[in-house]
Design a protein around this motif. Structure first.
Motif, mmCIF file in Angstrom:
data_model
loop_
_atom_site.group_PDB
_atom_site.id
_atom_site.type_symbol
_atom_site.label_atom_id
_atom_site.label_comp_id
_atom_site.label_asym_id
_atom_site.label_seq_id
_atom_site.Cartn_x
_atom_site.Cartn_y
_atom_site.Cartn_z
ATOM 1 N N PRO A 88 0.823 -1.211 0.000
ATOM 2 C CA PRO A 88 0.000 0.000 0.000
ATOM 3 C C PRO A 88 0.861 1.267 0.000
ATOM 4 O O PRO A 88 1.915 1.305 0.658
ATOM 5 C CB PRO A 88 -0.815 -0.124 1.285
ATOM 6 N N HIS A 89 0.414 2.268 -0.729
ATOM 7 C CA HIS A 89 1.216 3.495 -0.876
ATOM 8 C C HIS A 89 1.543 4.126 0.464
ATOM 9 O O HIS A 89 2.592 4.729 0.628
ATOM 10 C CB HIS A 89 0.541 4.491 -1.828
ATOM 11 N N ARG A 90 0.693 3.961 1.445
ATOM 12 C CA ARG A 90 0.953 4.538 2.767
ATOM 13 C C ARG A 90 2.115 3.844 3.486
ATOM 14 O O ARG A 90 2.648 4.364 4.452
ATOM 15 C CB ARG A 90 -0.303 4.468 3.618
ATOM 16 N N GLU A 91 2.510 2.668 3.006
ATOM 17 C CA GLU A 91 3.596 1.913 3.628
ATOM 18 C C GLU A 91 4.915 2.025 2.870
ATOM 19 O O GLU A 91 5.911 1.424 3.276
ATOM 20 C CB GLU A 91 3.191 0.441 3.750
ATOM 21 N N ILE A 92 4.929 2.785 1.798
ATOM 22 C CA ILE A 92 6.166 2.960 1.044
ATOM 23 C C ILE A 92 7.097 3.865 1.836
ATOM 24 O O ILE A 92 6.716 4.958 2.248
ATOM 25 C CB ILE A 92 5.880 3.552 -0.354
ATOM 26 N N SER A 93 8.310 3.388 2.049
ATOM 27 C CA SER A 93 9.314 4.166 2.785
ATOM 28 C C SER A 93 10.690 3.763 2.268
ATOM 29 O O SER A 93 10.840 2.737 1.586
ATOM 30 C CB SER A 93 9.228 3.856 4.285
ATOM 31 N N ALA A 94 11.683 4.544 2.607
ATOM 32 C CA ALA A 94 13.046 4.224 2.203
ATOM 33 C C ALA A 94 13.447 2.857 2.739
ATOM 34 O O ALA A 94 14.099 2.069 2.033
ATOM 35 C CB ALA A 94 14.007 5.297 2.694
ATOM 36 N N GLU A 95 13.041 2.558 3.965
ATOM 37 C CA GLU A 95 13.387 1.275 4.575
ATOM 38 C C GLU A 95 12.756 0.109 3.805
ATOM 39 O O GLU A 95 13.404 -0.904 3.566
ATOM 40 C CB GLU A 95 12.942 1.241 6.045
ATOM 41 N N ARG A 96 11.476 0.247 3.439
ATOM 42 C CA ARG A 96 10.788 -0.827 2.699
ATOM 43 C C ARG A 96 11.381 -1.021 1.310
ATOM 44 O O ARG A 96 11.448 -2.136 0.809
ATOM 45 C CB ARG A 96 9.287 -0.521 2.551
ATOM 46 N N MET A 97 11.802 0.061 0.686
ATOM 47 C CA MET A 97 12.290 -0.015 -0.687
ATOM 48 C C MET A 97 13.759 -0.438 -0.761
ATOM 49 O O MET A 97 14.263 -0.777 -1.830
ATOM 50 C CB MET A 97 12.097 1.324 -1.405
ATOM 51 N N ALA A 98 14.448 -0.458 0.369
ATOM 52 C CA ALA A 98 15.883 -0.765 0.388
ATOM 53 C C ALA A 98 16.198 -2.188 -0.073
ATOM 54 O O ALA A 98 17.338 -2.473 -0.444
ATOM 55 C CB ALA A 98 16.442 -0.539 1.796
ATOM 56 N N LYS A 99 15.203 -3.061 -0.120
ATOM 57 C CA LYS A 99 15.454 -4.439 -0.550
ATOM 58 C C LYS A 99 15.684 -4.548 -2.058
ATOM 59 O O LYS A 99 16.130 -5.585 -2.534
ATOM 60 C CB LYS A 99 14.325 -5.365 -0.097
ATOM 61 N N TRP A 100 15.377 -3.493 -2.809
ATOM 62 C CA TRP A 100 15.586 -3.486 -4.255
ATOM 63 C C TRP A 100 16.723 -2.544 -4.618
ATOM 64 O O TRP A 100 16.902 -1.495 -3.996
ATOM 65 C CB TRP A 100 14.317 -3.036 -4.979
ATOM 66 N N PRO A 101 17.483 -2.871 -5.668
ATOM 67 C CA PRO A 101 18.532 -1.950 -6.133
ATOM 68 C C PRO A 101 17.938 -0.581 -6.487
ATOM 69 O O PRO A 101 16.774 -0.475 -6.873
ATOM 70 C CB PRO A 101 19.090 -2.646 -7.381
ATOM 71 N N ASP A 102 18.752 0.444 -6.355
ATOM 72 C CA ASP A 102 18.287 1.822 -6.578
ATOM 73 C C ASP A 102 17.737 2.065 -7.971
ATOM 74 O O ASP A 102 16.906 2.945 -8.163
ATOM 75 C CB ASP A 102 19.422 2.817 -6.317
ATOM 76 N N ASP A 103 18.194 1.302 -8.966
ATOM 77 C CA ASP A 103 17.751 1.534 -10.340
ATOM 78 C C ASP A 103 16.550 0.670 -10.742
ATOM 79 O O ASP A 103 16.149 0.646 -11.898
ATOM 80 C CB ASP A 103 18.895 1.333 -11.322
ATOM 81 N N THR A 104 15.935 -0.022 -9.780
ATOM 82 C CA THR A 104 14.762 -0.850 -10.061
ATOM 83 C C THR A 104 13.602 0.023 -10.509
ATOM 84 O O THR A 104 13.273 1.000 -9.845
ATOM 85 C CB THR A 104 14.346 -1.639 -8.799
ATOM 86 N N LEU A 105 12.979 -0.341 -11.617
ATOM 87 C CA LEU A 105 11.784 0.366 -12.079
ATOM 88 C C LEU A 105 10.568 -0.227 -11.382
ATOM 89 O O LEU A 105 10.360 -1.442 -11.404
ATOM 90 C CB LEU A 105 11.624 0.231 -13.596
#
Length: 141
Positions: free
Chosen positions: A67-84
């Motif tokens: 959910p968009h309300r749960e998107i954070s830098a911490e949650r997204m850190a599992k993917w490489p920075d250039d992930t689309l």
């Protein structure tokens, strides 16, 4: 002169710039489905609205429920920075994909929205997945 031609069409260069920019921000259900079908999924598909139960009932195959309300830098850190990331929501009446895309862009992540969302996917008569895991492909109404 009709209302259509009352305002002249833009020059070819302006049209190229406009539509190139537009396509850099969004994709559609048919293009996502084609990538899934051919195994050319070079993006992470995010189902950005609804409850876990709603996601389990019906989602686009391969989509991760975030959910968009749960998107954070911490949650997204599992993917490489250039992930689309491709975000989608319920459909034209929902701005969850826009909210997710804005959050992802603010985190410096490449992002597009899948226009139409669940409604567009259904309109195209594409198969849905069900279950708690991304990609549990099963035809669902």
């Amino acid at each position: 002169m009709s209302y259509v031609t009352e305002t002249p069409a833009a020059s070819a260069q302006i049209a190229i710039e406009h539509f190139s920019r537009l396509l850099s921000l969004e994709t559609d259900c048919a293009d996502v489905a084609a990538a899934l079908k051919t195994g050319e999924q070079d993006f992470v598909l995010l189902h950005v609205v609804g409850t876990p139960a709603a996601y389990e009932r019906r989602h686009v195959p391969g989509a991760i429920h975030l959910p968009h309300r749960e998107i954070s830098a911490e949650r997204m850190a599992k993917w490489p920075d250039d992930t689309l990331f491709i975000a989608y929501c319920a459909g034209p009446h929902c701005n969850g994909a826009d909210q997710a895309a804005l959050k992802l862009a603010r985190l410096g992540r490449p992002v597009k929205i899948m226009i139409g969302g669940i409604t567009g996917w259904a309109d195209e008569e594409l198969p849905f997945a069900s279950g708690p895991e991304a990609g549990a492909l099963k035809k669902v109404a």
